[in-house]
Motif scaffolding. Structure first.
Motif, PDB file in Angstrom:
ATOM      1  N   UNK A   9       0.833  -1.207   0.000  1.00  0.00           N
ATOM      2  CA  UNK A   9       0.000   0.000   0.000  1.00  0.00           C
ATOM      3  C   UNK A   9       0.871   1.263   0.000  1.00  0.00           C
ATOM      4  N   UNK A  10       1.961   1.207   0.774  1.00  0.00           N
ATOM      5  CA  UNK A  10       2.862   2.370   0.851  1.00  0.00           C
ATOM      6  C   UNK A  10       3.492   2.661  -0.507  1.00  0.00           C
ATOM      7  N   UNK A  11       3.917   1.620  -1.207  1.00  0.00           N
ATOM      8  CA  UNK A  11       4.530   1.806  -2.531  1.00  0.00           C
ATOM      9  C   UNK A  11       3.536   2.392  -3.513  1.00  0.00           C
ATOM     10  N   UNK A  12       2.289   1.865  -3.487  1.00  0.00           N
ATOM     11  CA  UNK A  12       1.265   2.370  -4.404  1.00  0.00           C
ATOM     12  C   UNK A  12       0.971   3.836  -4.132  1.00  0.00           C
ATOM     13  N   UNK A  13       0.825   4.193  -2.822  1.00  0.00           N
ATOM     14  CA  UNK A  13       0.527   5.581  -2.480  1.00  0.00           C
ATOM     15  C   UNK A  13       1.677   6.488  -2.893  1.00  0.00           C
ATOM     16  N   UNK A  14       2.910   6.037  -2.666  1.00  0.00           N
ATOM     17  CA  UNK A  14       4.059   6.838  -3.051  1.00  0.00           C
ATOM     18  C   UNK A  14       4.108   7.061  -4.551  1.00  0.00           C
ATOM     19  N   UNK A  17       1.413   9.657  -5.336  1.00  0.00           N
ATOM     20  CA  UNK A  17       1.736  11.007  -4.876  1.00  0.00           C
ATOM     21  C   UNK A  17       2.831  11.627  -5.724  1.00  0.00           C
ATOM     22  N   UNK A  18       3.800  10.838  -6.105  1.00  0.00           N
ATOM     23  CA  UNK A  18       4.925  11.357  -6.874  1.00  0.00           C
ATOM     24  C   UNK A  18       4.661  11.433  -8.371  1.00  0.00           C
ATOM     25  N   UNK A  19       3.453  11.038  -8.798  1.00  0.00           N
ATOM     26  CA  UNK A  19       3.154  11.126 -10.231  1.00  0.00           C
ATOM     27  C   UNK A  19       3.045  12.584 -10.617  1.00  0.00           C
ATOM     28  N   UNK A  20       3.786  13.082 -11.571  1.00  0.00           N
ATOM     29  CA  UNK A  20       3.826  14.501 -11.890  1.00  0.00           C
ATOM     30  C   UNK A  20       2.544  15.035 -12.478  1.00  0.00           C
ATOM     31  N   UNK A  40      13.935  10.578 -16.389  1.00  0.00           N
ATOM     32  CA  UNK A  40      14.293  10.003 -15.082  1.00  0.00           C
ATOM     33  C   UNK A  40      13.051   9.649 -14.283  1.00  0.00           C
ATOM     34  N   UNK A  41      12.001  10.476 -14.367  1.00  0.00           N
ATOM     35  CA  UNK A  41      10.766  10.189 -13.631  1.00  0.00           C
ATOM     36  C   UNK A  41      10.102   8.911 -14.188  1.00  0.00           C
ATOM     37  N   UNK A  42      10.179   8.731 -15.486  1.00  0.00           N
ATOM     38  CA  UNK A  42       9.601   7.503 -16.052  1.00  0.00           C
ATOM     39  C   UNK A  42      10.360   6.282 -15.597  1.00  0.00           C
ATOM     40  N   UNK A  47      10.613   1.512 -12.098  1.00  0.00           N
ATOM     41  CA  UNK A  47      11.231   0.775 -10.997  1.00  0.00           C
ATOM     42  C   UNK A  47      10.233   0.531  -9.866  1.00  0.00           C
ATOM     43  N   UNK A  48       9.414   1.554  -9.548  1.00  0.00           N
ATOM     44  CA  UNK A  48       8.396   1.396  -8.499  1.00  0.00           C
ATOM     45  C   UNK A  48       7.355   0.343  -8.902  1.00  0.00           C
ATOM     46  N   UNK A  49       7.002   0.342 -10.169  1.00  0.00           N
ATOM     47  CA  UNK A  49       6.006  -0.644 -10.621  1.00  0.00           C
ATOM     48  C   UNK A  49       6.553  -2.060 -10.514  1.00  0.00           C
ATOM     49  N   UNK A  50       7.789  -2.251 -10.907  1.00  0.00           N
ATOM     50  CA  UNK A  50       8.398  -3.568 -10.805  1.00  0.00           C
ATOM     51  C   UNK A  50       8.511  -4.027  -9.359  1.00  0.00           C
ATOM     52  N   UNK A  51       8.850  -3.090  -8.475  1.00  0.00           N
ATOM     53  CA  UNK A  51       8.946  -3.443  -7.064  1.00  0.00           C
ATOM     54  C   UNK A  51       7.590  -3.818  -6.495  1.00  0.00           C
ATOM     55  N   UNK A  52       6.576  -3.099  -6.929  1.00  0.00           N
ATOM     56  CA  UNK A  52       5.217  -3.428  -6.459  1.00  0.00           C
ATOM     57  C   UNK A  52       4.807  -4.826  -6.917  1.00  0.00           C
ATOM     58  N   UNK A  53       5.057  -5.166  -8.193  1.00  0.00           N
ATOM     59  CA  UNK A  53       4.713  -6.491  -8.684  1.00  0.00           C
ATOM     60  C   UNK A  53       5.463  -7.588  -7.943  1.00  0.00           C
TER      61      UNK A  53
END
Length: 549
Positions: A9-14, A17-20, A40-42, A47-53
């Motif tokens: 949940x924390x990763x998804x929220x982050x 929130x950080x989506x520009x 760099x943002x992409x 990386x966040x998506x892969x970590x979530x999966x």
């Protein structure tokens, strides 16, 4: 487990929130190298998506392992606490599986082998009769009068001639037979369509059954399919006839216990001792080395005896007598000098107990000879009861009832169709059985001649349904609703019903041919009736038409 969910949940929220695009930072100045920042943002987003999966997969694996361990623990505890319950459900599951498999095999046997598309088969079954339009009452009445009633008017003349000659022939047969060695022939009994008044096909052949008994000191011991283990289960409706000596079951003669003088002889034993030296009957009519009566041997004996009898009385008649069918014991044909012929059948039978049920080895027209069987198995015929039941019902039905007319029309149409497309396994005996079942289920008032069209439709529907289900029960075997006046033996009324269409389950090619012929007959019904009907001129009405108008 809760910590892992919290991390996801924390990763998804982050990420959100950080989506520009969702939360742009308005107070921050956009740098000049905007494209580099977006790239760099992409990469960070990916990386966040892969970590979530990865975290979701780890949580799913942990949940599956936890559930499997819990189920294994519960199953082990249940088995340890209640092993009998587990065994019961396992056995029940196996039984259910076996029943389903047996049902599947039986269902597949009932399917047509040549149809690959199940929808096409279902479209054919059950819908054949719906598209059939039978002619109206007046047309059916005209057809019956022109094509059937004129034919049946010859029955009385032929029957009277044949009955007298058959009696004379059997009397001559008794005189030429050896009474000490040959079978003893009794009086003939007229049965079949000629004596039930619905015969429509030529030749108008009379059918007679001729009971016979063994000479003294022999007797018949009868075994039906439900009276002993000697008859296989697949021989339902058949029986065996064992030849025994009368002294085998006796308790003994008084001469064995009394000292007779030297000049005195026991008349019983003197006769039996002489007959012991004569084994002609056993050698002639028994099957191989057994003691069971052989139908083929009986047929040979009967044909030889009829030949001797005719040679004795042939000088009295101005016609010739020949065998018309060698595979039948007494299929005879009278041939006059004018060229006219009259056929009749004399068939030897064995009486069952003191009833009117008889064991028969051969059928003159093969109406019931479904499938091959050994020559020692004799079929049980209820022909006398069939004739008696039709006579009994005719007294209850309205005058000029249509039950025999429906049977005659159906037999006529089926016979004409078989002449066009070849013979089928559906016989006139099956058609008569359909009529007998409907006579028992329909009220007597519904069989008035005005209901000819409706009752003919009922017979066709009943026959189609029976063919689809491959099930048509014998009318007398297993039928407990028969009138007591008929005197049917109770042992047959309480027996399991006998399916006359059982051969269709085992012989799929015959079944397919029969169904094709039946459906073709339904489609050609109107055409056949109109083709064979002679149109009545306008203003002229027949007696049957007057009744319908």
């Amino acid at each position: 487990m809760p910590a892992g969910i919290f991390r996801v949940c924390f990763v998804v929220i982050a990420a959100i929130v950080n989506h520009p695009l969702l939360f742009p930072k308005e107070n921050i100045t956009v740098p000049e190298n905007t494209e580099e920042v977006i790239q760099k943002m992409k990469e960070r987003e990916e990386n966040l998506r892969l970590e979530r999966l990865k975290l979701e997969q780890e949580i799913a694996v942990q949940e599956m392992l936890a559930k499997s361990s819990e189920k294994a623990t519960e199953a082990e505890e249940q088995y340890m606490h209640d092993p009998l319950s587990w065994n019961f459900w396992t056995a029940l599951s196996l039984v259910v599986f076996l029943l389903i498999e047996l049902w599947r095999q039986d269902y597949q046997e009932g399917m047509w082998q040549d149809y690959s598309n199940e929808e096409d088969e279902n479209a054919i079954l059950g819908k054949a009769f719906k598209g059939v339009v039978l002619p109206d009452k007046v047309t059916l009445a005209n057809f019956y009068e022109r094509c059937i009633q004129n034919v049946t008017s010859e029955i009385a003349r032929n029957r009277e001639l044949v009955e007298g000659f058959a009696d004379d022939l059997l009397e001559a047969l008794r005189s030429v037979c050896n009474r000490d060695a040959d079978m003893e022939v009794e009086e003939s009994i007229g049965v079949g369509s000629m004596y039930e008044n619905w015969r429509v096909h030529k030749p108008l052949a009379c059918d007679f059954i001729v009971p016979f008994t063994p000479p003294e000191p022999y007797c018949f011991q009868l075994e039906t399919w439900h009276s002993g283990e000697s008859v296989p289960l697949d021989k339902q409706g058949y029986g065996l006839i064992k030849i025994c000596r009368a002294d085998e079951n006796s308790t003994g003669c008084i001469c064995d216990k009394t000292k007779l003088g030297e000049d005195l002889l026991c008349l019983l034993h003197s006769k039996m001792n002489q007959s012991r030296h004569n084994n002609h009957m056993e050698d002639l009519l028994c099957y191989n080395d057994s003691r069971y009566l052989d139908g083929d041997q009986v047929m040979t004996w009967f044909q030889v005896a009829l030949t001797k009898a005719w040679n004795k009385i042939s000088h009295k008649y101005e016609f010739n007598l020949t065998f018309s069918l060698l595979e039948s014991p007494g299929a005879l044909k009278i041939k006059f000098r004018s060229g006219k012929t009259i056929a009749f059948n004399l068939t030897p039978v064995v009486q069952y107990a003191d009833s009117d049920v008889y064991f028969i080895s051969h059928f003159p027209c093969s109406d019931l000879a479904e499938g091959s069987t050994s020559s020692i198995h004799w079929f049980l015929t209820f022909a006398v009861y069939e004739k008696r039941y039709i006579q009994f019902v005719s007294k209850i039905l309205p005058a000029n009832s249509c039950h025999l007319s429906c049977l005659q029309i159906l037999a006529f149409l089926h016979g004409k169709q078989c002449s066009l497309t070849g013979p089928s396994s559906l016989t006139n005996y099956h058609l008569k059985t359909v009529m007998l079942h409907l006579l028992q289920t329909h009220p007597s008032s519904n069989w008035a001649f005005g209901y000819l069209e409706a009752r003919l439709q009922d017979m066709l529907k009943f026959l189609e349904k029976s063919l689809q289900e491959k099930r048509l029960y014998h009318f007398f075997i297993g039928n407990r609703n028969l009138p007591e006046e008929l005197g049917i033996p109770v042992v047959f009324q309480k027996a399991e019903p006998m399916n006359l269409f059982r051969p269709f389950v085992l012989q799929r090619s015959f079944y397919r041919k029969t169904m094709d012929t039946f459906h073709e007959m339904l489609r050609n019904t109107s055409t056949l009736i109109n083709e064979y009907t002679m149109h009545v001129p306008m203003g002229r009405a027949t007696p049957l038409n007057k009744e319908l108008l």
